[in-house]
Scaffold this active site. Structure first.
Site, PDB file in Angstrom:
ATOM      1  N   ALA A 259       9.874  -6.734   4.407  1.00  0.00           N
ATOM      2  CA  ALA A 259       8.969  -6.705   3.262  1.00  0.00           C
ATOM      3  C   ALA A 259       7.787  -7.622   3.548  1.00  0.00           C
ATOM      4  O   ALA A 259       7.769  -8.328   4.555  1.00  0.00           O
ATOM      5  CB  ALA A 259       9.688  -7.172   2.003  1.00  0.00           C
ATOM      6  N   MET A 260       6.811  -7.625   2.639  1.00  0.00           N
ATOM      7  CA  MET A 260       5.597  -8.400   2.858  1.00  0.00           C
ATOM      8  C   MET A 260       5.117  -9.036   1.567  1.00  0.00           C
ATOM      9  O   MET A 260       5.020  -8.381   0.529  1.00  0.00           O
ATOM     10  CB  MET A 260       4.519  -7.467   3.433  1.00  0.00           C
ATOM     11  CG  MET A 260       3.207  -8.155   3.721  1.00  0.00           C
ATOM     12  SD  MET A 260       3.413  -9.473   4.976  1.00  0.00           S
ATOM     13  CE  MET A 260       2.172 -10.619   4.415  1.00  0.00           C
ATOM     14  N   GLU A 261       4.789 -10.330   1.676  1.00  0.00           N
ATOM     15  CA  GLU A 261       4.506 -11.160   0.509  1.00  0.00           C
ATOM     16  C   GLU A 261       3.066 -11.120   0.018  1.00  0.00           C
ATOM     17  O   GLU A 261       2.584 -12.110  -0.550  1.00  0.00           O
ATOM     18  CB  GLU A 261       4.874 -12.606   0.846  1.00  0.00           C
ATOM     19  CG  GLU A 261       3.952 -13.287   1.887  1.00  0.00           C
ATOM     20  CD  GLU A 261       4.439 -13.236   3.330  1.00  0.00           C
ATOM     21  OE1 GLU A 261       5.228 -12.332   3.641  1.00  0.00           O
ATOM     22  OE2 GLU A 261       4.020 -14.087   4.134  1.00  0.00           O
ATOM     23  N   ASN A 262       2.333 -10.017   0.176  1.00  0.00           N
ATOM     24  CA  ASN A 262       0.953  -9.938  -0.304  1.00  0.00           C
ATOM     25  C   ASN A 262       0.839 -10.531  -1.707  1.00  0.00           C
ATOM     26  O   ASN A 262       1.671 -10.276  -2.568  1.00  0.00           O
ATOM     27  CB  ASN A 262       0.507  -8.480  -0.359  1.00  0.00           C
ATOM     28  CG  ASN A 262       0.966  -7.698   0.843  1.00  0.00           C
ATOM     29  OD1 ASN A 262       0.600  -8.015   1.954  1.00  0.00           O
ATOM     30  ND2 ASN A 262       1.827  -6.706   0.618  1.00  0.00           N
ATOM     31  N   HIS A 294      13.054 -14.067  -0.837  1.00  0.00           N
ATOM     32  CA  HIS A 294      12.203 -14.505   0.276  1.00  0.00           C
ATOM     33  C   HIS A 294      10.723 -14.226  -0.014  1.00  0.00           C
ATOM     34  O   HIS A 294       9.890 -15.126   0.063  1.00  0.00           O
ATOM     35  CB  HIS A 294      12.640 -13.794   1.551  1.00  0.00           C
ATOM     36  CG  HIS A 294      11.852 -14.161   2.770  1.00  0.00           C
ATOM     37  ND1 HIS A 294      12.263 -15.129   3.654  1.00  0.00           N
ATOM     38  CD2 HIS A 294      10.666 -13.698   3.250  1.00  0.00           C
ATOM     39  CE1 HIS A 294      11.366 -15.244   4.620  1.00  0.00           C
ATOM     40  NE2 HIS A 294      10.381 -14.380   4.395  1.00  0.00           N
ATOM     41  N   GLU A 295      10.407 -13.001  -0.363  1.00  0.00           N
ATOM     42  CA  GLU A 295       8.989 -12.661  -0.579  1.00  0.00           C
ATOM     43  C   GLU A 295       8.439 -13.398  -1.794  1.00  0.00           C
ATOM     44  O   GLU A 295       7.304 -13.862  -1.785  1.00  0.00           O
ATOM     45  CB  GLU A 295       8.803 -11.144  -0.731  1.00  0.00           C
ATOM     46  CG  GLU A 295       9.365 -10.305   0.412  1.00  0.00           C
ATOM     47  CD  GLU A 295       8.968 -10.755   1.806  1.00  0.00           C
ATOM     48  OE1 GLU A 295       7.882 -11.345   1.960  1.00  0.00           O
ATOM     49  OE2 GLU A 295       9.763 -10.548   2.750  1.00  0.00           O
ATOM     50  N   GLU A 317       7.512 -19.207   7.519  1.00  0.00           N
ATOM     51  CA  GLU A 317       8.724 -18.386   7.640  1.00  0.00           C
ATOM     52  C   GLU A 317      10.001 -19.226   7.685  1.00  0.00           C
ATOM     53  O   GLU A 317      10.968 -18.931   6.985  1.00  0.00           O
ATOM     54  CB  GLU A 317       8.636 -17.456   8.847  1.00  0.00           C
ATOM     55  CG  GLU A 317       7.541 -16.385   8.733  1.00  0.00           C
ATOM     56  CD  GLU A 317       7.643 -15.533   7.477  1.00  0.00           C
ATOM     57  OE1 GLU A 317       8.696 -15.513   6.816  1.00  0.00           O
ATOM     58  OE2 GLU A 317       6.633 -14.868   7.141  1.00  0.00           O
TER      59      GLU A 317
HETATM   60  N1  ARG Z   1       5.719 -12.090   6.275  1.00  0.00           N
HETATM   61  C1  ARG Z   1       6.704 -11.054   6.279  1.00  0.00           C
HETATM   62  C2  ARG Z   1       8.001 -11.721   5.888  1.00  0.00           C
HETATM   63  O1  ARG Z   1       8.719 -12.271   6.660  1.00  0.00           O
HETATM   64  C3  ARG Z   1       6.848 -10.366   7.587  1.00  0.00           C
HETATM   65  C4  ARG Z   1       5.700  -9.482   7.914  1.00  0.00           C
HETATM   66  C5  ARG Z   1       5.542  -9.255   9.333  1.00  0.00           C
HETATM   67  N2  ARG Z   1       4.975  -7.981   9.539  1.00  0.00           N
HETATM   68  C6  ARG Z   1       4.713  -7.495  10.721  1.00  0.00           C
HETATM   69  N3  ARG Z   1       4.248  -6.281  10.784  1.00  0.00           N
HETATM   70  N4  ARG Z   1       4.903  -8.169  11.798  1.00  0.00           N
HETATM   71  O2  ARG Z   1       8.276 -11.846   4.760  1.00  0.00           O
HETATM   72 ZN    ZN Z   2       8.674 -14.263   5.420  1.00  0.00          ZN
END
Ligand code: ARG
Ligand code: ZN
Length: 887
Positions: A259-262, A294-295, A317
């Site tokens: 997932a991604m924390e935008n 986490h996000e 992270e």
């Molecule tokens: N920041 C994200 C997380 O650990 C991971 C995103 C990494 N994305 C990527 N395409 N490398 O929550």
């Molecule tokens: Zn992360």
């Protein structure tokens, strides 16, 4: 081209405001960008913007359109030569979401449009200073066809939503928080939405929303509940509040990672959002909780305070993984106290340490070894690793251990006091913690501790224990060894590695298994925290009336390998009596590993001591089911493999199977009893709570022992469990037992039934594929025919993982069997032309090739050479195979 940490230069411009307008269209999206820039230096500096796979239509500077000769456009870089100190750049460019199979930048998934910008995806959307230390306020205008894309989302608050001519509409989003572009997101499409409003700590309301594919709304209740738990937990435990009026999660079927924390608009792999009892296992429920946590936690650790450059990735992270681990542990222990609470938390610790050992230790011993803060990289996408994440979390946890909960929280408060709104370094984090540490322990610093950020490799700690009957004293000597890791081995002379600061928790037990109170640093406790900061140190404990049994590295207080020779009887005693539930599990696993290694060498049968220990654990009334399921499970074949030199995968698989069947046989009545007791409530209403899940875990473990032993009733029990299952955990538990141990005819029939029932559900189909790819009799032919199935696609990362990755990484017999290595090479190359980030993950399957015996080693080397020789390899895969072949 290698990028080095020490080459960091600040960006010469500030970018206070960005205005973006998107004409969204899957075939060709046009992006209008207006950048408000302010020079940070005295004299003019070239302005360098990043861009990839973009068609540039026009560039203007303060409203004047530039001629081609006014700027420089080369691979990946657009350079302008502005003279004013403040100016506005306007850019118009297009990109092609439909053709974007990398899933970085703007891409199509199903009927939707999504973005993924971390680490360097924003440059695939528009020309931009694509680096995390350039933070800007964004206004985003999204325009699209209304019927096709009724919902238009971006970060922050919705400022307006209006109709446009020709069936189009427009939404304007304003994000009040300055952010680096890797936290930008947009989503367009038609979704179901589940929402709830939440009273914010300190007043006001926030809207929490979970968006998912139409028709899947019944599967988002758990995700929304987890989000609420995460918000509450961060308020309570860390004093960190939600700083937004609206927090959105959107599920995507095609997604490279978890997932991604935008900011305010998290985009998730649907596997970490969707759950109901019929389609998700208990493990999936827990994983959803962890990833949503986490996000969400990134909102402070990552977004409010972000990374200066990508070498600092572990700053956000490692810290955020530590926070999500603590969140999960607190959720498991909710409502429990004392021993029960401790063993509930230990279950999480056990799972995390197992992951570390299976994924990070080998990484730290192989060609990709790097410190949690890497010194250099070719492709940053290759550094979203177990080292940066999981070892990074251990390094944070050690600081927590050294400072204590209150001290650590004071350090966090200081970190935010100093750095809120900034892009900073790992050193800045440690300095904030150090300010508290030094206050608590005058004269002490974290100077030695900081080496954890610059040294790769897993330290080995040797333990010597002696007891002096005359003095009634016990001496404990710890000695650390930090051998060169990975490519350090190739350096001449090898880099000297100084000692690390290792918090090493120990306990002493009497020969009856009773805890001995220790006097250490003015405190009295059953556990003493030894701080090893030199190569070797000896501690003396007095008032020890008998030769004790030592409990080592309690709660896994440091990410090290402990070397200590001791008799099986001591391990058995610890496995039965150690008051530290982690160390207790560890002792049992060590005992089991010894059995397995002995079986691999001499075919030796399990000892009576070992069987008795497992029997005692089966009968122990004082431990929870979840914890019991962990202590009774055997090390996996992959864990065992790591302990053998040269690595012999087939022997490891055989030994694990053999020991499991022996334990199943010798303790049949007990397993049967456990199975009957835990199966009794299979028909009760499903709940994913830890106690019920623990019961199911124990039941399925018992079933697997009975099946492994070939018990005459076991196949029937499995079949019955499958037929009457009220949830996916029981259904999968039964099915995987049938596949692993049962008659293949039955398994095929049941697999077919499973397919008929679940073919419409992609996440369940991933499980169906994975079960077959990891079945013990699966061969290259099996996976090739799975890949011909109409539901298979290499373009969908979840599906590729469920077949190709499962076979290459989790099926030791399969991948090391006939044609396995060629299959791997072929799939790496096929994936590389679609999605380099995913291909590079698969490329790492043979990181440990040089530790195998001759024949497999040469086979893997040849496959690696074959991949390396391929023309047009991505930077991602090229970095991996080149490093692998150097070792
Ligand atoms: N920041 C994200 C997380 O650990 C991971 C995103 C990494 N994305 C990527 N395409 N490398 O929550
Ligand atoms: Zn992360």
């Amino acid at each position: 081209p290698t990028i080095s940490r020490n080459d960091y230069q600040p960006y010469p411009y500030a970018l206070p405001r960005v205005e973006l307008t998107f004409d969204l269209d899957p075939a060709c999206t046009r992006v209008y960008s207006r950048l408000h820039l302010e020079r940070q230096s005295e004299s003019p500096e070239p302005l360098v913007l990043n861009g990839e796979e973009l068609a540039l239509e026009s560039v203007s500077l303060d409203g004047r359109r530039l001629a081609v000769s006014d700027y420089r456009l080369e691979d990946g870089r657009l350079t302008l030569f502005p003279e004013a100190a403040r100016f506005v750049i306007e850019l118009v460019s297009t990109c092609r979401p439909q053709e974007n199979s990398t899933l970085m930048g703007l891409y199509v998934s199903g009927d939707h449009l999504f973005t993924q910008c971390e680490a360097e995806g924003f440059r695939r959307i528009t020309w931009f200073p694509d680096r995390p230390d350039v933070m800007a306020r964004y206004t985003v205008r999204l325009r699209a066809d209304r019927a096709r894309y009724p919902l238009l989302l971006s970060n922050g608050n919705l400022a307006s939503n209006d109709e446009l001519p020709d069936g189009r509409h427009e939404a304007v989003w304003e994000d009040p928080h300055p952010k680096p572009c890797y936290l930008f997101a947009l989503v367009a499409g038609s979704f179901d939405c589940r929402e709830q409003s939440l009273d914010k700590d300190g007043g006001g309301q926030a809207l929490l929303q979970v968006y998912s594919d139409r028709g899947s709304n019944s599967k988002t209740a758990w995700a929304l509940a987890c989000l609420e738990h995460a918000v509450r937990w961060d308020e309570r435990r860390f004093g960190l509040k939600l700083d937004l009026d609206r927090f959105m999660i959107v599920a995507a079927r095609d997604f490279n990672m978890g997932a991604m924390e935008n900011k305010g608009l998290n985009i998730f792999n649907s596997a970490y959002v969707l759950a109901d009892k019929d389609t998700a296992t208990d493990a999936a429920y827990r994983a959803i909780e962890a990833v949503i946590g986490h996000e969400y936690f990134h909102n402070w650790t990552g977004n409010r305070v972000t990374c200066r450059d990508w070498f600092q990735l572990s700053l956000k992270e490692g810290l955020t993984v530590f926070r999500d681990q603590e969140f999960s542990a607190d959720m498991l222990a909710q409502g429990l106290t004392g021993t029960e609470a401790r063993s509930a938390r230990a279950v999480k610790r056990i799972d995390d340490v197992s992951t570390l050992r299976i994924a990070q230790f080998p990484e730290d011993a192989g060609p990709m070894a790097h410190p949690i803060r890497p010194e250099s990289y070719q492709e940053i996408g290759n550094f979203y690793t177990a080292t940066v994440y999981e070892k990074g979390a251990e390094v944070i946890r050690m600081q927590h251990t050294l400072l204590g909960e209150a001290g650590f929280q004071a350090g966090m408060a200081e970190y935010f006091r100093r750095h809120d709104g900034q892009a900073v370094t790992c050193d800045d984090f440690v300095s904030a913690m150090e300010s508290v540490y030094t206050r608590l322990h005058p004269g002490k610093t974290l100077a030695v501790f900081r080496r954890w950020y610059s040294q790769a490799g897993t330290p080995r700690v040797t333990v010597e224990v002696s007891w002096d009957p005359a003095q009634q004293a016990c001496n404990i000597t710890l000695t650390q060894r930090n051998a060169p890791a990975g490519i350090e081995k190739l350096q001449d002379p090898p880099t000297a590695k100084p000692p690390l600061h290792i918090p090493f928790a120990i306990g002493l037990l009497t020969r009856e298994g009773k805890p001995i109170t220790l006097h250490h640093e003015g405190r009295q406790s059953d556990t003493a925290l030894l701080e090893l900061t030199e190569a070797s140190h000896t501690w003396t404990f007095t008032g020890i009336p008998e030769s004790p049994v030592v409990s080592l590295l309690r709660n896994f207080s440091a990410p090290v390998i402990v070397e200590y020779e001791r008799p099986d009887t001591d391990l058995a005693l610890l496995a039965r009596h150690d008051a530290d539930p982690f160390a207790r599990w560890e002792a049992g696993q060590a005992l089991a590993s010894r059995q397995l290694l002995a079986m691999m060498k001499t075919g030796e049968a399990p000892s009576a001591l070992f069987i008795d220990t497992w029997q005692a654990l089966l009968l122990d009334a004082d431990i929870t089911d979840a914890y019991r399921a962990r202590v009774l499970a055997l090390p996996s074949d992959r864990e065992l493999l790591e302990k053998t030199t040269p690595m012999d995968p087939l022997a490891a698989v055989r030994a694990c199977r053999h020991l499991q069947s022996a334990l199943g046989n010798r303790l049949t009545p007990y397993w049967m009893d456990v199975y009957r007791k835990t199966a009794a409530d299979a028909q009760a209403d499903y709940s994913p709570d830890p106690a019920s899940a623990g019961r199911r875990a124990l039941k399925n473990l018992a079933l697997s022992y009975l099946m492994a032993a070939g018990h005459p009733d076991a196949a029937e029990l499995a079949r019955m469990q499958y037929d009457v299952a009220s949830n996916m955990t029981d259904r999968m538990g039964a099915l995987s037992c049938m596949l692993r141990y049962g008659a293949s005819g039955v398994a095929i029939q049941v697999l077919d039934h499973f397919y008929q029932q679940w073919q419409h559900d992609p996440l369940v189909m991933d499980k169906w594929f994975a079960l077959q790819a990891t079945a013990p009799d699966a061969t290259v032919e099996t996976v090739r025919s799975l890949m011909l199935h109409p539901a298979f696609s290499l373009r969908n990362p979840n599906r590729a993982r469920s077949v190709v990755f499962q076979f290459c990484m989790n099926n030791l017999q399969g991948i090391h069997g006939p044609g396995g290595y060629d299959y791997w090479a072929e799939q790496v190359l096929a994936l590389d032309s679609l999605n380099p980030e995913i291909a590079a993950r698969l490329a790492r399957a043979f990181d440990s090739w040089s530790r195998y015996a001759d024949a497999p080693r040469e086979g893997m080397r040849a496959a690696l050479e074959h991949v390396r020789g391929h023309a047009g390899l991505s930077r991602n895969v090229s970095e991996i195979v080149n490093k692998a072949l150097k070792i």
